[in-house]
Design a protein around this motif. Structure first.
Motif, PDB file in Angstrom:
ATOM      1  N   ILE A  12      18.157  44.307  39.033  1.00  0.00           N
ATOM      2  CA  ILE A  12      19.064  43.819  40.076  1.00  0.00           C
ATOM      3  C   ILE A  12      19.520  42.399  39.762  1.00  0.00           C
ATOM      4  CG2 ILE A  12      19.181  43.148  42.505  1.00  0.00           C
ATOM      5  CD1 ILE A  12      17.361  45.569  43.108  1.00  0.00           C
ATOM      6  N   SER A  13      18.598  41.562  39.321  1.00  0.00           N
ATOM      7  CA  SER A  13      18.963  40.181  38.971  1.00  0.00           C
ATOM      8  C   SER A  13      19.958  40.150  37.816  1.00  0.00           C
ATOM      9  CB  SER A  13      17.713  39.391  38.584  1.00  0.00           C
ATOM     10  OG  SER A  13      16.832  39.313  39.664  1.00  0.00           O
ATOM     11  N   GLY A  14      19.735  40.982  36.840  1.00  0.00           N
ATOM     12  CA  GLY A  14      20.657  41.042  35.703  1.00  0.00           C
ATOM     13  C   GLY A  14      22.037  41.525  36.117  1.00  0.00           C
ATOM     14  N   ALA A  15      22.075  42.554  36.965  1.00  0.00           N
ATOM     15  CA  ALA A  15      23.360  43.073  37.432  1.00  0.00           C
ATOM     16  C   ALA A  15      24.104  42.030  38.262  1.00  0.00           C
ATOM     17  CB  ALA A  15      23.147  44.346  38.237  1.00  0.00           C
ATOM     18  N   LEU A  16      23.388  41.318  39.117  1.00  0.00           N
ATOM     19  CA  LEU A  16      24.023  40.258  39.907  1.00  0.00           C
ATOM     20  C   LEU A  16      24.535  39.128  39.019  1.00  0.00           C
ATOM     21  CD1 LEU A  16      21.710  39.992  43.035  1.00  0.00           C
ATOM     22  CD2 LEU A  16      24.070  40.795  42.947  1.00  0.00           C
ATOM     23  N   GLY A  17      23.767  38.788  38.003  1.00  0.00           N
ATOM     24  CA  GLY A  17      24.196  37.738  37.077  1.00  0.00           C
ATOM     25  C   GLY A  17      25.473  38.120  36.347  1.00  0.00           C
ATOM     26  N   ALA A  19      27.696  40.319  37.384  1.00  0.00           N
ATOM     27  CA  ALA A  19      28.775  40.370  38.372  1.00  0.00           C
ATOM     28  C   ALA A  19      29.291  38.972  38.687  1.00  0.00           C
ATOM     29  CB  ALA A  19      28.287  41.060  39.638  1.00  0.00           C
ATOM     30  N   LEU A  20      28.407  38.006  38.863  1.00  0.00           N
ATOM     31  CA  LEU A  20      28.832  36.632  39.148  1.00  0.00           C
ATOM     32  C   LEU A  20      29.579  36.019  37.974  1.00  0.00           C
ATOM     33  CD1 LEU A  20      25.740  35.246  41.078  1.00  0.00           C
ATOM     34  CD2 LEU A  20      28.013  35.754  41.996  1.00  0.00           C
ATOM     35  N   PHE A  21      29.107  36.283  36.766  1.00  0.00           N
ATOM     36  CA  PHE A  21      29.768  35.772  35.567  1.00  0.00           C
ATOM     37  C   PHE A  21      31.180  36.345  35.459  1.00  0.00           C
ATOM     38  CE2 PHE A  21      30.682  35.939  30.983  1.00  0.00           C
ATOM     39  CZ  PHE A  21      30.518  34.607  30.662  1.00  0.00           C
ATOM     40  N   SER A  22      31.329  37.639  35.720  1.00  0.00           N
ATOM     41  CA  SER A  22      32.643  38.276  35.666  1.00  0.00           C
ATOM     42  C   SER A  22      33.560  37.737  36.753  1.00  0.00           C
ATOM     43  CB  SER A  22      32.503  39.791  35.817  1.00  0.00           C
ATOM     44  OG  SER A  22      31.736  40.320  34.773  1.00  0.00           O
ATOM     45  N   LEU A  23      33.034  37.558  37.951  1.00  0.00           N
ATOM     46  CA  LEU A  23      33.824  37.023  39.060  1.00  0.00           C
ATOM     47  C   LEU A  23      34.291  35.605  38.771  1.00  0.00           C
ATOM     48  CD1 LEU A  23      34.909  37.481  41.929  1.00  0.00           C
ATOM     49  CD2 LEU A  23      32.740  36.606  42.777  1.00  0.00           C
ATOM     50  N   LYS A  24      33.419  34.796  38.194  1.00  0.00           N
ATOM     51  CA  LYS A  24      33.802  33.425  37.848  1.00  0.00           C
ATOM     52  C   LYS A  24      34.916  33.431  36.802  1.00  0.00           C
ATOM     53  CE  LYS A  24      32.127  29.085  35.942  1.00  0.00           C
ATOM     54  NZ  LYS A  24      33.346  28.880  35.190  1.00  0.00           N
ATOM     55  N   GLY A  25      34.806  34.309  35.820  1.00  0.00           N
ATOM     56  CA  GLY A  25      35.862  34.409  34.806  1.00  0.00           C
ATOM     57  C   GLY A  25      37.193  34.807  35.410  1.00  0.00           C
ATOM     58  N   LEU A  26      37.161  35.742  36.339  1.00  0.00           N
ATOM     59  CA  LEU A  26      38.382  36.171  37.010  1.00  0.00           C
ATOM     60  C   LEU A  26      38.977  35.037  37.836  1.00  0.00           C
ATOM     61  CD1 LEU A  26      40.322  38.514  37.802  1.00  0.00           C
ATOM     62  CD2 LEU A  26      38.781  38.926  39.727  1.00  0.00           C
ATOM     63  N   LEU A  27      38.136  34.346  38.592  1.00  0.00           N
ATOM     64  CA  LEU A  27      38.621  33.247  39.430  1.00  0.00           C
ATOM     65  C   LEU A  27      39.146  32.083  38.594  1.00  0.00           C
ATOM     66  CD1 LEU A  27      35.927  33.222  42.246  1.00  0.00           C
ATOM     67  CD2 LEU A  27      38.270  34.072  42.375  1.00  0.00           C
ATOM     68  N   ASP A  28      38.582  31.867  37.418  1.00  0.00           N
ATOM     69  CA  ASP A  28      39.075  30.801  36.543  1.00  0.00           C
ATOM     70  C   ASP A  28      40.470  31.106  36.009  1.00  0.00           C
ATOM     71  OD1 ASP A  28      36.816  29.286  36.864  1.00  0.00           O
ATOM     72  OD2 ASP A  28      35.882  29.899  34.963  1.00  0.00           O
ATOM     73  N   GLN A  29      40.832  32.380  35.925  1.00  0.00           N
ATOM     74  CA  GLN A  29      42.139  32.769  35.398  1.00  0.00           C
ATOM     75  C   GLN A  29      43.233  32.767  36.461  1.00  0.00           C
ATOM     76  OE1 GLN A  29      41.742  36.530  33.455  1.00  0.00           O
ATOM     77  NE2 GLN A  29      40.288  35.762  31.948  1.00  0.00           N
ATOM     78  N   LEU A  30      42.868  32.777  37.722  1.00  0.00           N
ATOM     79  CA  LEU A  30      43.862  32.882  38.787  1.00  0.00           C
ATOM     80  C   LEU A  30      44.894  31.760  38.806  1.00  0.00           C
ATOM     81  CD1 LEU A  30      41.896  34.329  41.815  1.00  0.00           C
ATOM     82  CD2 LEU A  30      43.591  35.460  40.390  1.00  0.00           C
ATOM     83  N   PRO A  31      44.527  30.494  38.617  1.00  0.00           N
ATOM     84  CA  PRO A  31      45.570  29.450  38.625  1.00  0.00           C
ATOM     85  C   PRO A  31      46.651  29.682  37.563  1.00  0.00           C
ATOM     86  CG  PRO A  31      43.420  28.446  38.841  1.00  0.00           C
ATOM     87  CD  PRO A  31      43.194  29.902  38.541  1.00  0.00           C
ATOM     88  N   ALA A  32      46.265  30.120  36.383  1.00  0.00           N
ATOM     89  CA  ALA A  32      47.250  30.384  35.330  1.00  0.00           C
ATOM     90  C   ALA A  32      48.136  31.576  35.698  1.00  0.00           C
ATOM     91  CB  ALA A  32      46.550  30.637  34.002  1.00  0.00           C
ATOM     92  N   VAL A  33      47.558  32.579  36.338  1.00  0.00           N
ATOM     93  CA  VAL A  33      48.341  33.743  36.768  1.00  0.00           C
ATOM     94  C   VAL A  33      49.368  33.325  37.816  1.00  0.00           C
ATOM     95  CG1 VAL A  33      48.213  35.965  37.975  1.00  0.00           C
ATOM     96  CG2 VAL A  33      46.546  35.417  36.191  1.00  0.00           C
ATOM     97  N   PHE A  34      48.946  32.517  38.791  1.00  0.00           N
ATOM     98  CA  PHE A  34      49.871  32.064  39.823  1.00  0.00           C
ATOM     99  C   PHE A  34      50.974  31.190  39.229  1.00  0.00           C
ATOM    100  CE2 PHE A  34      46.201  32.499  42.981  1.00  0.00           C
ATOM    101  CZ  PHE A  34      46.587  33.785  43.318  1.00  0.00           C
ATOM    102  N   GLU A  35      50.626  30.348  38.269  1.00  0.00           N
ATOM    103  CA  GLU A  35      51.635  29.504  37.629  1.00  0.00           C
ATOM    104  C   GLU A  35      52.651  30.350  36.869  1.00  0.00           C
ATOM    105  OE1 GLU A  35      51.874  26.050  34.196  1.00  0.00           O
ATOM    106  OE2 GLU A  35      49.972  26.399  35.218  1.00  0.00           O
TER     107      GLU A  35
END
Length: 58
Positions: A12-17, A19-35
């Protein structure tokens, strides 16, 4: 029994880790997508203004 609890906790800890890593990567890309979206929309509007209709909108 305790080994199953430990393995389950680690899984469970590994799966959450992951998931959080993937979510952070997605959120880091959002400003460039909006631009990019803003630039594309601006270019589209600029192209519509070059049609020579006088800008009356009718």
């Amino acid at each position: 029994m305790s080994n199953a609890v430990i393995i389950t906790t680690l899984a469970i800890s590994g799966a959450l880790g992951i998931a959080l890593f993937s979510l952070k990567g997605l959120l880091d890309q959002l400003p460039a997508v909006f631009e990019s979206w803003h630039r594309a929309r601006s270019a589209w509007r600029a192209k519509d203004g070059e049609d020579g209709d006088g800008g009356s909108g009718e």
